[in-house]
Design a protein around this motif. Structure first.
Motif, short mmCIF file in Angstrom:
data_model
loop_
_atom_site.label_atom_id
_atom_site.label_comp_id
_atom_site.label_asym_id
_atom_site.label_seq_id
_atom_site.Cartn_x
_atom_site.Cartn_y
_atom_site.Cartn_z
N ARG A 71 0.84 -1.19 0.00
CA ARG A 71 0.00 0.00 0.00
C ARG A 71 0.88 1.25 0.00
NH1 ARG A 71 -5.23 -1.42 2.07
NH2 ARG A 71 -5.67 0.71 2.74
N ILE A 72 0.38 2.29 -0.61
CA ILE A 72 1.01 3.60 -0.55
C ILE A 72 -0.01 4.59 -0.01
CG2 ILE A 72 1.84 5.55 -1.93
CD1 ILE A 72 3.25 3.60 -3.76
N SER A 73 0.41 5.37 0.99
CA SER A 73 -0.44 6.40 1.57
C SER A 73 0.21 7.76 1.36
CB SER A 73 -0.66 6.15 3.07
OG SER A 73 -1.39 4.97 3.28
N VAL A 74 -0.57 8.69 0.89
CA VAL A 74 -0.09 10.05 0.60
C VAL A 74 -0.83 11.03 1.49
CG1 VAL A 74 0.12 11.86 -1.14
CG2 VAL A 74 0.45 9.45 -1.80
N SER A 75 -0.10 11.85 2.23
CA SER A 75 -0.71 12.87 3.08
C SER A 75 -0.11 14.23 2.72
CB SER A 75 -0.45 12.58 4.56
OG SER A 75 -1.12 11.40 4.96
N VAL A 76 -0.99 15.17 2.42
CA VAL A 76 -0.56 16.52 2.07
C VAL A 76 -1.11 17.48 3.12
CG1 VAL A 76 -0.40 18.26 0.26
CG2 VAL A 76 -0.78 15.86 -0.36
N ARG A 77 -0.21 18.22 3.76
CA ARG A 77 -0.62 19.23 4.74
C ARG A 77 -0.25 20.60 4.18
NH1 ARG A 77 2.24 15.28 6.70
NH2 ARG A 77 1.31 13.72 8.08
N PHE A 78 -1.24 21.33 3.75
CA PHE A 78 -0.98 22.63 3.18
C PHE A 78 -0.81 23.67 4.29
CE2 PHE A 78 -3.09 20.50 -0.44
CZ PHE A 78 -2.09 20.68 -1.39
N LYS A 79 -0.37 24.85 3.92
CA LYS A 79 0.02 25.86 4.91
C LYS A 79 -1.15 26.32 5.79
CE LYS A 79 1.37 29.85 3.37
NZ LYS A 79 2.21 30.89 2.73
N PRO A 80 -2.29 26.67 5.26
CA PRO A 80 -3.38 27.08 6.17
C PRO A 80 -3.81 25.88 7.02
CG PRO A 80 -3.82 27.78 3.90
CD PRO A 80 -2.69 26.80 3.84
N ALA A 81 -4.01 26.09 8.30
CA ALA A 81 -4.41 25.01 9.21
C ALA A 81 -5.69 24.34 8.73
CB ALA A 81 -4.60 25.57 10.61
N GLY A 82 -5.69 23.02 8.78
CA GLY A 82 -6.88 22.27 8.41
C GLY A 82 -7.04 21.98 6.94
#
Length: 280
Positions: free
Chosen positions: A63-74
């Motif tokens: 499995r591959i999991s991708v998580s993107v956390r952009f600059k604005p919170a949430g």
């Protein structure tokens, strides 16, 4: 369902490519939950890039999991891909309603994490900062920085068609050959949208040979047995601690959201298998 992901290898065996037609499977994705044109475009790009990653999975249990956390919170995105070709991508409510520019999402505090997991080898995760001008460039930067592998992501979204291409030179490639491939794709870009899928490899990639074809879909074939294998990668001492305090372990499928409960009896069985393997 037709095979919509194709793996190719240039005839000089120096560069591998994956091409995806995500048009139909996007109809069954979470794209319908996006509130703005910007969010729909970003979702489609991320979904295509993650579909291309399916080509890296060589076993069903991977499995591959991708998580993107952009600059604005949430403002986050998460995507899971499994070795059976199931892809699921979700946006937080804030990102689904975002209506600014991509530049407003990246910078200090923004990051891209990609994890690769399998029953036998455990979980490996890499994380990079997000500072690129497009999401495709962010994925490319991840592989050049975290995996030390030059990888180029391209997407084409037009007139209801959504397709993408991943280009990855293999070790000891000739840089001139890579330039040739990139120039060829650039000059044939119009065909990436207009050409019939069955004819695309011949029209755009005559210098490459089809190695394999896969089905990618927005569905899930998860099972408790699959997650049993993932727990096998957990440290034995951690499992024993859960058993001692009578704690059940709960794992959630990142693709369909189904939850699987592992009782202390299940955990004891896993510990027994792990210890017998170590003794052997």
């Amino acid at each position: 369902m037709k095979k919509n992901l194709v793996k190719l290898l240039t005839k000089d065996k120096e560069i591998r490519l994956f091409i995806i037609d995500a048009t139909n499977i996007l109809e069954r994705s979470n794209l319908k939950n996006m509130k703005t044109d910007f969010a729909r475009q970003l979702y489609t790009n991320i979904f295509i890039d993650c579909c291309l990653l399916r080509g890296f999975l060589t076993e069903v249990d991977q499995r591959i999991s991708v998580s993107v956390r952009f600059k604005p919170a949430g403002h986050t995105a998460h995507c899971d891909v499994d070795g059976s070709g199931n892809v699921n991508c979700t946006f937080s409510s804030q990102l689904a309603a975002f209506n600014g520019d991509f530049a407003d999402l990246v910078g200090d505090g923004a990051s891209l994490s990609i994890s690769r997991a399998s029953w036998m080898s455990g979980i490996f995760t890499g994380t990079v900062e997000l500072k690129s001008a497009s999401i495709n460039s962010c994925f490319s930067y991840f592989y050049s920085k975290s995996e030390q592998t030059k990888t180029i992501f391209r997407t084409w979204i037009e007139n209801g068609i959504a397709r993408g291409c991943l280009i990855q030179p293999l070790p000891f490639y000739n840089i001139n050959h890579l330039h040739f491939v990139m120039d060829s794709i650039y000059s044939a870009e119009k065909y990436m949208i207009t050409e019939q899928w069955a004819e695309l490899t011949i029209r755009v990639f005559p210098y490459a040979t089809v190695v394999d074809e896969y089905i990618v879909q927005s569905e899930c074939n998860c099972s408790k047995e699959m997650f049993f294998g993932i727990l096998m990668s957990v440290e034995t001492d951690e499992l024993k601690n859960s058993i001692e305090v009578g704690k059940n372990e709960e794992l959630e499928c990142g693709i369909c959201g189904k939850r699987y409960i592992f009782s202390t009896n299940d955990l004891e069985a896993i510990v027994k298998i792990k210890e017998s393997e170590q003794d052997g």
